[in-house]
Design a protein around this motif. Sequence first.
Motif, PDB file in Angstrom:
ATOM      1  N   LEU A 321      -0.261   9.898  -2.521  1.00  0.00           N
ATOM      2  CA  LEU A 321      -0.233  10.110  -1.076  1.00  0.00           C
ATOM      3  C   LEU A 321      -1.356   9.387  -0.355  1.00  0.00           C
ATOM      4  O   LEU A 321      -1.128   8.722   0.658  1.00  0.00           O
ATOM      5  CB  LEU A 321      -0.284  11.606  -0.773  1.00  0.00           C
ATOM      6  N   ARG A 322      -2.567   9.525  -0.871  1.00  0.00           N
ATOM      7  CA  ARG A 322      -3.725   8.993  -0.145  1.00  0.00           C
ATOM      8  C   ARG A 322      -3.946   7.500  -0.364  1.00  0.00           C
ATOM      9  O   ARG A 322      -4.695   6.886   0.409  1.00  0.00           O
ATOM     10  CB  ARG A 322      -4.981   9.749  -0.547  1.00  0.00           C
ATOM     11  N   HIS A 323      -3.302   6.952  -1.378  1.00  0.00           N
ATOM     12  CA  HIS A 323      -3.508   5.531  -1.643  1.00  0.00           C
ATOM     13  C   HIS A 323      -2.196   4.756  -1.618  1.00  0.00           C
ATOM     14  O   HIS A 323      -2.057   3.829  -0.818  1.00  0.00           O
ATOM     15  CB  HIS A 323      -4.251   5.364  -2.971  1.00  0.00           C
ATOM     16  N   TRP A 324      -1.233   5.113  -2.435  1.00  0.00           N
ATOM     17  CA  TRP A 324       0.015   4.361  -2.458  1.00  0.00           C
ATOM     18  C   TRP A 324       0.714   4.402  -1.102  1.00  0.00           C
ATOM     19  O   TRP A 324       1.050   3.355  -0.530  1.00  0.00           O
ATOM     20  CB  TRP A 324       0.926   4.899  -3.552  1.00  0.00           C
ATOM     21  N   ILE A 325       0.924   5.604  -0.554  1.00  0.00           N
ATOM     22  CA  ILE A 325       1.613   5.715   0.741  1.00  0.00           C
ATOM     23  C   ILE A 325       0.759   5.117   1.857  1.00  0.00           C
ATOM     24  O   ILE A 325       1.278   4.404   2.735  1.00  0.00           O
ATOM     25  CB  ILE A 325       1.949   7.184   1.055  1.00  0.00           C
ATOM     26  N   ASN A 326      -0.546   5.385   1.835  1.00  0.00           N
ATOM     27  CA  ASN A 326      -1.405   4.824   2.884  1.00  0.00           C
ATOM     28  C   ASN A 326      -1.476   3.311   2.815  1.00  0.00           C
ATOM     29  O   ASN A 326      -1.534   2.634   3.855  1.00  0.00           O
ATOM     30  CB  ASN A 326      -2.812   5.425   2.777  1.00  0.00           C
ATOM     31  N   LEU A 327      -1.469   2.745   1.619  1.00  0.00           N
ATOM     32  CA  LEU A 327      -1.461   1.289   1.487  1.00  0.00           C
ATOM     33  C   LEU A 327      -0.135   0.713   1.976  1.00  0.00           C
ATOM     34  O   LEU A 327      -0.103  -0.389   2.542  1.00  0.00           O
ATOM     35  CB  LEU A 327      -1.727   0.887   0.034  1.00  0.00           C
ATOM     36  N   ARG A 328       0.961   1.440   1.780  1.00  0.00           N
ATOM     37  CA  ARG A 328       2.246   1.001   2.336  1.00  0.00           C
ATOM     38  C   ARG A 328       2.195   0.982   3.856  1.00  0.00           C
ATOM     39  O   ARG A 328       2.755   0.069   4.501  1.00  0.00           O
ATOM     40  CB  ARG A 328       3.352   1.947   1.863  1.00  0.00           C
ATOM     41  N   ILE A 329       1.537   1.982   4.443  1.00  0.00           N
ATOM     42  CA  ILE A 329       1.402   2.012   5.906  1.00  0.00           C
ATOM     43  C   ILE A 329       0.561   0.829   6.377  1.00  0.00           C
ATOM     44  O   ILE A 329       0.900   0.154   7.361  1.00  0.00           O
ATOM     45  CB  ILE A 329       0.792   3.347   6.352  1.00  0.00           C
ATOM     46  N   LEU A 330      -0.536   0.547   5.684  1.00  0.00           N
ATOM     47  CA  LEU A 330      -1.369  -0.607   6.033  1.00  0.00           C
ATOM     48  C   LEU A 330      -0.574  -1.906   5.884  1.00  0.00           C
ATOM     49  O   LEU A 330      -0.697  -2.816   6.717  1.00  0.00           O
ATOM     50  CB  LEU A 330      -2.615  -0.635   5.149  1.00  0.00           C
ATOM     51  N   TRP A 331       0.213  -2.004   4.827  1.00  0.00           N
ATOM     52  CA  TRP A 331       1.047  -3.194   4.620  1.00  0.00           C
ATOM     53  C   TRP A 331       2.015  -3.368   5.791  1.00  0.00           C
ATOM     54  O   TRP A 331       2.236  -4.489   6.266  1.00  0.00           O
ATOM     55  CB  TRP A 331       1.814  -3.059   3.306  1.00  0.00           C
ATOM     56  N   SER A 332       2.590  -2.262   6.247  1.00  0.00           N
ATOM     57  CA  SER A 332       3.548  -2.346   7.353  1.00  0.00           C
ATOM     58  C   SER A 332       2.875  -2.808   8.640  1.00  0.00           C
ATOM     59  O   SER A 332       3.492  -3.514   9.449  1.00  0.00           O
ATOM     60  CB  SER A 332       4.223  -0.991   7.571  1.00  0.00           C
ATOM     61  N   ILE A 333       1.620  -2.410   8.840  1.00  0.00           N
ATOM     62  CA  ILE A 333       0.897  -2.829  10.051  1.00  0.00           C
ATOM     63  C   ILE A 333       0.667  -4.337  10.037  1.00  0.00           C
ATOM     64  O   ILE A 333       0.726  -5.011  11.070  1.00  0.00           O
ATOM     65  CB  ILE A 333      -0.436  -2.075  10.164  1.00  0.00           C
ATOM     66  N   VAL A 334       0.455  -4.888   8.854  1.00  0.00           N
ATOM     67  CA  VAL A 334       0.219  -6.334   8.742  1.00  0.00           C
ATOM     68  C   VAL A 334       1.516  -7.122   8.870  1.00  0.00           C
ATOM     69  O   VAL A 334       1.570  -8.151   9.571  1.00  0.00           O
ATOM     70  CB  VAL A 334      -0.479  -6.651   7.403  1.00  0.00           C
ATOM     71  N   PHE A 335       2.594  -6.654   8.222  1.00  0.00           N
ATOM     72  CA  PHE A 335       3.798  -7.477   8.098  1.00  0.00           C
ATOM     73  C   PHE A 335       4.982  -7.008   8.943  1.00  0.00           C
ATOM     74  O   PHE A 335       5.928  -7.783   9.151  1.00  0.00           O
ATOM     75  CB  PHE A 335       4.226  -7.543   6.629  1.00  0.00           C
ATOM     76  N   GLU A 336       4.985  -5.763   9.418  1.00  0.00           N
ATOM     77  CA  GLU A 336       6.131  -5.283  10.199  1.00  0.00           C
ATOM     78  C   GLU A 336       5.784  -5.026  11.658  1.00  0.00           C
ATOM     79  O   GLU A 336       6.674  -5.018  12.513  1.00  0.00           O
ATOM     80  CB  GLU A 336       6.665  -3.970   9.585  1.00  0.00           C
ATOM     81  N   PHE A 337       4.529  -4.794  11.937  1.00  0.00           N
ATOM     82  CA  PHE A 337       4.073  -4.384  13.258  1.00  0.00           C
ATOM     83  C   PHE A 337       4.565  -5.340  14.346  1.00  0.00           C
ATOM     84  O   PHE A 337       5.078  -4.912  15.389  1.00  0.00           O
ATOM     85  CB  PHE A 337       2.542  -4.299  13.266  1.00  0.00           C
ATOM     86  N   HIS A 338       4.408  -6.635  14.133  1.00  0.00           N
ATOM     87  CA  HIS A 338       4.730  -7.611  15.183  1.00  0.00           C
ATOM     88  C   HIS A 338       6.162  -8.130  15.093  1.00  0.00           C
ATOM     89  O   HIS A 338       6.644  -8.797  16.014  1.00  0.00           O
ATOM     90  CB  HIS A 338       3.766  -8.799  15.120  1.00  0.00           C
ATOM     91  N   LYS A 339       6.870  -7.817  13.983  1.00  0.00           N
ATOM     92  CA  LYS A 339       8.220  -8.346  13.796  1.00  0.00           C
ATOM     93  C   LYS A 339       9.304  -7.398  14.272  1.00  0.00           C
ATOM     94  O   LYS A 339      10.366  -7.835  14.719  1.00  0.00           O
ATOM     95  CB  LYS A 339       8.445  -8.668  12.312  1.00  0.00           C
ATOM     96  N   LEU A 340       9.054  -6.091  14.158  1.00  0.00           N
ATOM     97  CA  LEU A 340      10.076  -5.096  14.487  1.00  0.00           C
ATOM     98  C   LEU A 340       9.821  -4.525  15.874  1.00  0.00           C
ATOM     99  O   LEU A 340       8.744  -4.012  16.149  1.00  0.00           O
ATOM    100  CB  LEU A 340      10.080  -3.975  13.440  1.00  0.00           C
ATOM    101  N   GLY A 341      10.823  -4.604  16.748  1.00  0.00           N
ATOM    102  CA  GLY A 341      10.677  -4.068  18.088  1.00  0.00           C
ATOM    103  C   GLY A 341       9.890  -4.990  18.995  1.00  0.00           C
ATOM    104  O   GLY A 341       9.296  -5.977  18.549  1.00  0.00           O
ATOM    105  N   PRO A 342       9.866  -4.681  20.288  1.00  0.00           N
ATOM    106  CA  PRO A 342       9.121  -5.506  21.254  1.00  0.00           C
ATOM    107  C   PRO A 342       7.633  -5.559  20.901  1.00  0.00           C
ATOM    108  O   PRO A 342       7.074  -4.614  20.342  1.00  0.00           O
ATOM    109  CB  PRO A 342       9.360  -4.796  22.584  1.00  0.00           C
ATOM    110  N   TYR A 343       7.022  -6.683  21.249  1.00  0.00           N
ATOM    111  CA  TYR A 343       5.615  -6.892  20.900  1.00  0.00           C
ATOM    112  C   TYR A 343       4.887  -7.389  22.148  1.00  0.00           C
ATOM    113  O   TYR A 343       4.745  -8.573  22.384  1.00  0.00           O
ATOM    114  CB  TYR A 343       5.520  -7.925  19.771  1.00  0.00           C
ATOM    115  N   HIS A 344       4.459  -6.429  22.996  1.00  0.00           N
ATOM    116  CA  HIS A 344       3.758  -6.797  24.226  1.00  0.00           C
ATOM    117  C   HIS A 344       2.995  -5.575  24.729  1.00  0.00           C
ATOM    118  O   HIS A 344       3.158  -4.456  24.216  1.00  0.00           O
ATOM    119  CB  HIS A 344       4.747  -7.281  25.294  1.00  0.00           C
ATOM    120  N   LEU A 345       2.183  -5.780  25.747  1.00  0.00           N
ATOM    121  CA  LEU A 345       1.384  -4.712  26.353  1.00  0.00           C
ATOM    122  C   LEU A 345       1.913  -4.422  27.747  1.00  0.00           C
ATOM    123  O   LEU A 345       2.024  -5.313  28.580  1.00  0.00           O
ATOM    124  CB  LEU A 345      -0.092  -5.129  26.426  1.00  0.00           C
TER     125      LEU A 345
END
Length: 410
Positions: A321-345
């Motif tokens: 939970l504290r490492h595998w799942i959290n590292l998956r969340i960090l991975w998503s911030i790097v690789f999915e954050f800007h690709k999925l959904g609108p990306y603007h302020l």
Amino acid sequence: MPSDKNPNTLSPPQARTRRRQSSVGNIDLGDNAVPGLQTMQSSEDVRATSSVYNQQLNNKTDGSNDMAILGKIWVSIKLLSYRNTWLIPLILLSIPQALYWSSNNYTPSNPLHMFVQLSYEIEGTSPSMYGKGWKDLGFLFYMMIFFTFYREFLMKVILKPIARHFGIKKEGKLNRFMEQTYSICYYGVSGPLGLYIMKGMPLWYFNTSQFYIDYPHLSLEHLFKFYYLSQASFWAQQSVVLMLQLEKPRKDFHELVFHHIITMLLIALSYTTNYTWMGLAIYITMDISDFFLACSKTLNYLDSPITGPFFVLFVGVWFYLRHWINLRILWSIVFEFHKLGPYHLDFSTGHFKCWISQPIVFFLIFCLQLVNLYWFFLVLRILYRYVFLDVTKDERSDSEEDENETKKDE
């Protein structure tokens, strides 16, 4: 003369030194051991303060004087509230509730509504959905008082008698037992509740892409909002108690404070910038692992024969939970954050998924991961000593407290 002793056999003093290197269950790490008001009072302090209050009561002997009677009542209230630390929070909880329900006005126009009910219900929604706003601070503050009452009442009225029943008498061990069993009571509810809420969402099971596809998540269902603000209140209440402490509770005090600061920043920012789905996932990873941590500690205090096997289970749950799942969340911030959904302020629509928020979100969760890695290193060190060195008991804390209590009794 040559010694007939086995050189691999430790003498009693050496054995004691070795046993004091670590423990199974009695783990001085994690974020669930912030003392309550009940456990911050030593029995000696309680006796001394009670003696002072009793002396003040005896000095106010003039029953014909109204001021003397009022003085006795005031001293009696102070004595009761000192001995029963849950009393004042209960009074603070009861007054707004009594006024609210006797007012016959249960709408948001009632000033007390923001404290005892969730605010910003969206009309015409089924199930009921709720927005966000500054009135949520009223509910958060009220729940902080509730958790203060709940913790102190649970420790004083229920957990202390249970500890006595199991033969736990030493003050230090008694306090730690109550703190950890309270954590079991809290995380044993919050962890499954978080999973239940996630189960009814597209987010199940830690589907990180759902953080971004329908972002921003501007409204929350009733249970989700209640859960999120209650969790925020729980952590805020713990942070206040932590700041009020006069002594460092353990050697990783600075890491504990840092963890609470990062956690509070994540809670506040995730709520105000509409990253509550990501916040829900992080809540769950912390709560379930903390439940197993508290159980492991409690089993050790009870000298349970399953302490060792349960500790091994805890290590697996913590890593997952504290490492595998959290590292998956960090991975998503790097690789999915800007690709999925609108990306603007866009402040007007509450849309903050942009190039500014991406590094901020990553940095905060990464800091949380660093603290977890430090604690996991300590966990692995304990596990190594348990498996390879057969270290199953840590007498360090209890023996030092026993010596201090013996000196006080003398």
